[in-house]
Design a protein around this motif. Structure first.
Motif, PDB file in Angstrom:
ATOM      1  N   TYR A   1       0.800  -1.237   0.000  1.00 50.96           N
ATOM      2  CA  TYR A   1       0.000   0.000   0.000  1.00 50.96           C
ATOM      3  C   TYR A   1       0.828   1.279   0.000  1.00 50.96           C
ATOM      4  O   TYR A   1       0.276   2.358  -0.192  1.00 50.96           O
ATOM      5  CB  TYR A   1      -1.084  -0.006   1.060  1.00 50.96           C
ATOM      6  N   TYR A   2       2.149   1.182   0.206  1.00 51.83           N
ATOM      7  CA  TYR A   2       2.986   2.373   0.074  1.00 51.83           C
ATOM      8  C   TYR A   2       3.005   2.888  -1.370  1.00 51.83           C
ATOM      9  O   TYR A   2       3.381   4.028  -1.615  1.00 51.83           O
ATOM     10  CB  TYR A   2       4.435   2.085   0.488  1.00 51.83           C
ATOM     11  N   TYR A   3       2.641   2.045  -2.329  1.00 52.25           N
ATOM     12  CA  TYR A   3       2.809   2.395  -3.744  1.00 52.25           C
ATOM     13  C   TYR A   3       1.507   2.752  -4.434  1.00 52.25           C
ATOM     14  O   TYR A   3       1.423   2.757  -5.647  1.00 52.25           O
ATOM     15  CB  TYR A   3       3.578   1.257  -4.453  1.00 52.25           C
ATOM     16  N   LYS A   4       0.473   3.053  -3.643  1.00 51.12           N
ATOM     17  CA  LYS A   4      -0.824   3.347  -4.238  1.00 51.12           C
ATOM     18  C   LYS A   4      -0.796   4.628  -5.074  1.00 51.12           C
ATOM     19  O   LYS A   4      -1.633   4.815  -5.957  1.00 51.12           O
ATOM     20  CB  LYS A   4      -1.939   3.364  -3.193  1.00 51.12           C
ATOM     21  N   GLY A   5       0.201   5.494  -4.843  1.00 52.11           N
ATOM     22  CA  GLY A   5       0.361   6.678  -5.680  1.00 52.11           C
ATOM     23  C   GLY A   5       0.689   6.287  -7.118  1.00 52.11           C
ATOM     24  O   GLY A   5       0.158   6.851  -8.068  1.00 52.11           O
ATOM     25  N   THR A   6       1.560   5.295  -7.275  1.00 55.63           N
ATOM     26  CA  THR A   6       1.968   4.817  -8.598  1.00 55.63           C
ATOM     27  C   THR A   6       0.981   3.795  -9.159  1.00 55.63           C
ATOM     28  O   THR A   6       0.603   3.855 -10.325  1.00 55.63           O
ATOM     29  CB  THR A   6       3.370   4.148  -8.507  1.00 55.63           C
ATOM     30  N   ILE A   7       0.609   2.812  -8.318  1.00 60.22           N
ATOM     31  CA  ILE A   7      -0.339   1.771  -8.732  1.00 60.22           C
ATOM     32  C   ILE A   7      -1.468   1.749  -7.711  1.00 60.22           C
ATOM     33  O   ILE A   7      -1.352   1.100  -6.671  1.00 60.22           O
ATOM     34  CB  ILE A   7       0.275   0.349  -8.712  1.00 60.22           C
TER      35      ILE A   7
END
Lengths: 354, 354
Positions: free
Chosen positions: B93-99
């Protein structure tokens, strides 16, 4: 050339011996309590063997014999102890006749649920205590898979008070059966193949088996409509047994592969049980909408707990190691349950929509 | 002799190449979100590496870089994607900005608890959905360890109604923060190192971190006395990421060793978290007897749930794959929770002594 030939030959021999060492295949024979094509329990053993073989590139082979082969489903302890088999997959509490202290390493009434119990095994001294029980027999014991929380059983009639237990004819084995008997239940031991017809004909009024995943195929939900939550086996962990000599004969890397394959297979069985119970319970309710979930009333739970504690106290008094195990489990449970209560229990209650 | 010498030589060359193949060492570089000596999270990565090395007899080496080395704690996704590292340990969930769809594979508010979620991953289609999200980036993703059910946070004052949330200054990141903001909470993002003093000085009224195991060292219990059960992260699963090319370069047996080492390390972290939270919660209450456990009142839970469902519905409408993931999780939860409710929940309620 001769000199070169000789040194080449020496090197070839060395190389060949290195290759054969690196590629030597170790085959372990395993006897399981379960029959052939046993769902979940038997699948767990096969899963463990498959992982061990794949991780070792075929150097570690586990040959599995189901109970119809070795004819001793409840004699795995002896088969591995005397070296007829290198390994076994069974349940520790089946051997309480021979080793009373083996009982505590499967599950205990009013004891820990699966994640709490794994925490006790791996961080609370459980593995060390289990090893002290099995070491005198030349055996190593490892967690072998968890069934999840077992159900209290299928009842033809509701249980609303302690009086409803008096004279009730019920199939419930082991320690739970002893506790039930103390409360006036007529505990009977009927072979699995006759349980359905016994329940149908009224020879028994209730039957405790495992949980939805394994109860489904038994068909009890077609007859007895009240399905009670359990108290007797909150997290039954089956067991891998290994003969110490067979273990010592393995190279270190294969020991580690075997240890991790067993550890993963055990966890995976807990997760597979969770999945299969969800699927089966959903289907039971759909096919038989009159099936009803119940919990035992507080006075029944209190009586069951008091009786359990009395029997445990008696066992602790007879044997210092039993005392140590019982106290270790009780103290650990007291600590970890506080956490379970403010996390999963509080969450499940908060979000329950009913 | 010449002929023999030649065939010997050919055989030697063959043997040497077989040996070097069999003994070739593969070293994978891993970047982790966590700093050096990180308890539980960092220990899990080291534990995985140790198992892989021991099972492969040293042929598989994992070199771990903590965040002070690579300086990109929340950039693990990119480091592994572009091949600077072979592997990562982080949280999806740290990457929800990208995906945006990466978010669902850690935990979802009002979602599954750890064993339910593992069942969804391994038996309910979760692994396949996660792979569909990561495949376009040349990555493989695997469960990397569960924190257990996270707590709702430390509050200086009791929360008795929705009104008590209005204007409350709280540190709570991610999706939960968005939900809280909708209910009028002033959500702030303060660096971890300043949280204690911010809480002490009243810059914030409440802080959500993880659970007792990791909250203990933060010391929030010394200031804020109300510890609320959670709703926002019922089973946060961190993640191993692997570059597809690095994975393909491994021989089959080492792939399997790595896969099982990650799987076991993930389960083991769940159990270690269970243990450590039990120990820490016990100690918090002993050292600070005025620390009180609380649950949010039903009107707060209802509002949080409705807002969560609305945000999920909006995400599902924007993207067909998001819709598929959200529905898969919702349907699976609906089935498996029925089982959790009649097993662990009913048991924990029956045996609770209070």
């Amino acid at each position: 050339m001769v000199t070169v030939g000789r040194s080449l030959l020496a090197f070839v021999l060395l190389s060949v011996s290195m290759i054969s060492f690196a590629e030597e295949t170790h085959t372990l024979r395993l006897a399981q309590t379960w029959g052939p094509n046993s769902p979940i329990l038997g699948e767990t053993v096969q899963h463990m063997a498959d992982m061990a073989e794949a991780m070792s590139d075929g150097r570690l082979q586990i040959r599995i014999d189901p109970s119809n082969k070795h004819k001793a489903p409840f004699g795995i302890f002896d088969l591995v102890r005397n070296g007829q088999y290198d390994m076994g997959h069974t349940a520790s509490y089946y051997y309480k006749g021979t080793i009373p202290n083996a009982m505590y390493f499967t599950t205990v009434p009013f004891g820990m649920i699966a994640p709490e119990q794994y925490a006790w095994f791996y961080h609370g001294g459980g593995m060390e205590l289990m090893q002290r029980v099995y070491e005198p027999y030349g055996l190593l014991s490892f967690p072998g898979g968890n069934t999840g929380n077992q159900m209290g059983g299928w009842f033809r009639n509701e249980i609303n008070s302690l009086d409803d237990l008096k004279g009730l004819k019920m199939r419930t084995p082991g320690f739970a059966g002893e506790v039930m008997a103390e409360l006036g239940v007529a505990v009977t031991n009927i072979p699995p193949g006759e349980l359905y017809s016994s329940l149908e004909r009224g020879t028994i009024d209730a039957v405790e088996w495992v949980g939805p995943a394994l109860d489904f195929q038994m068909g009890f939900h077609q007859i007895a409509k009240y399905y009670y939550s359990g108290w007797q086996e909150p997290g039954a962990e089956v067991q891998f047994l290994i003969n110490q000599k067979s273990w010592n004969d393995l190279p270190k890397d294969l020991q580690e592969i075997l240890r991790i394959a067993m550890r993963t297979a055990a966890y995976d069985m807990y997760i597979q049980s969770t999945h299969a119970s969800g699927v089966a319970w959903d289907r039971m309710k759909e096919d038989y909408p009159d099936v009803t979930h119940k919990v035992f009333p507080p006075e029944v739970i209190d009586a069951l707990r008091k009786t359990t504690n009395r029997l445990l106290a008696e066992a602790a008094e007879k044997d210092p190691l039993a005392k140590e195990i019982i106290e270790s489990q009780r103290d650990y449970l007291q600590q970890v349950r506080q956490w379970t209560n403010i996390s999963d229990k509080a969450y499940l209650e908060s979000v329950a929509e009913d």
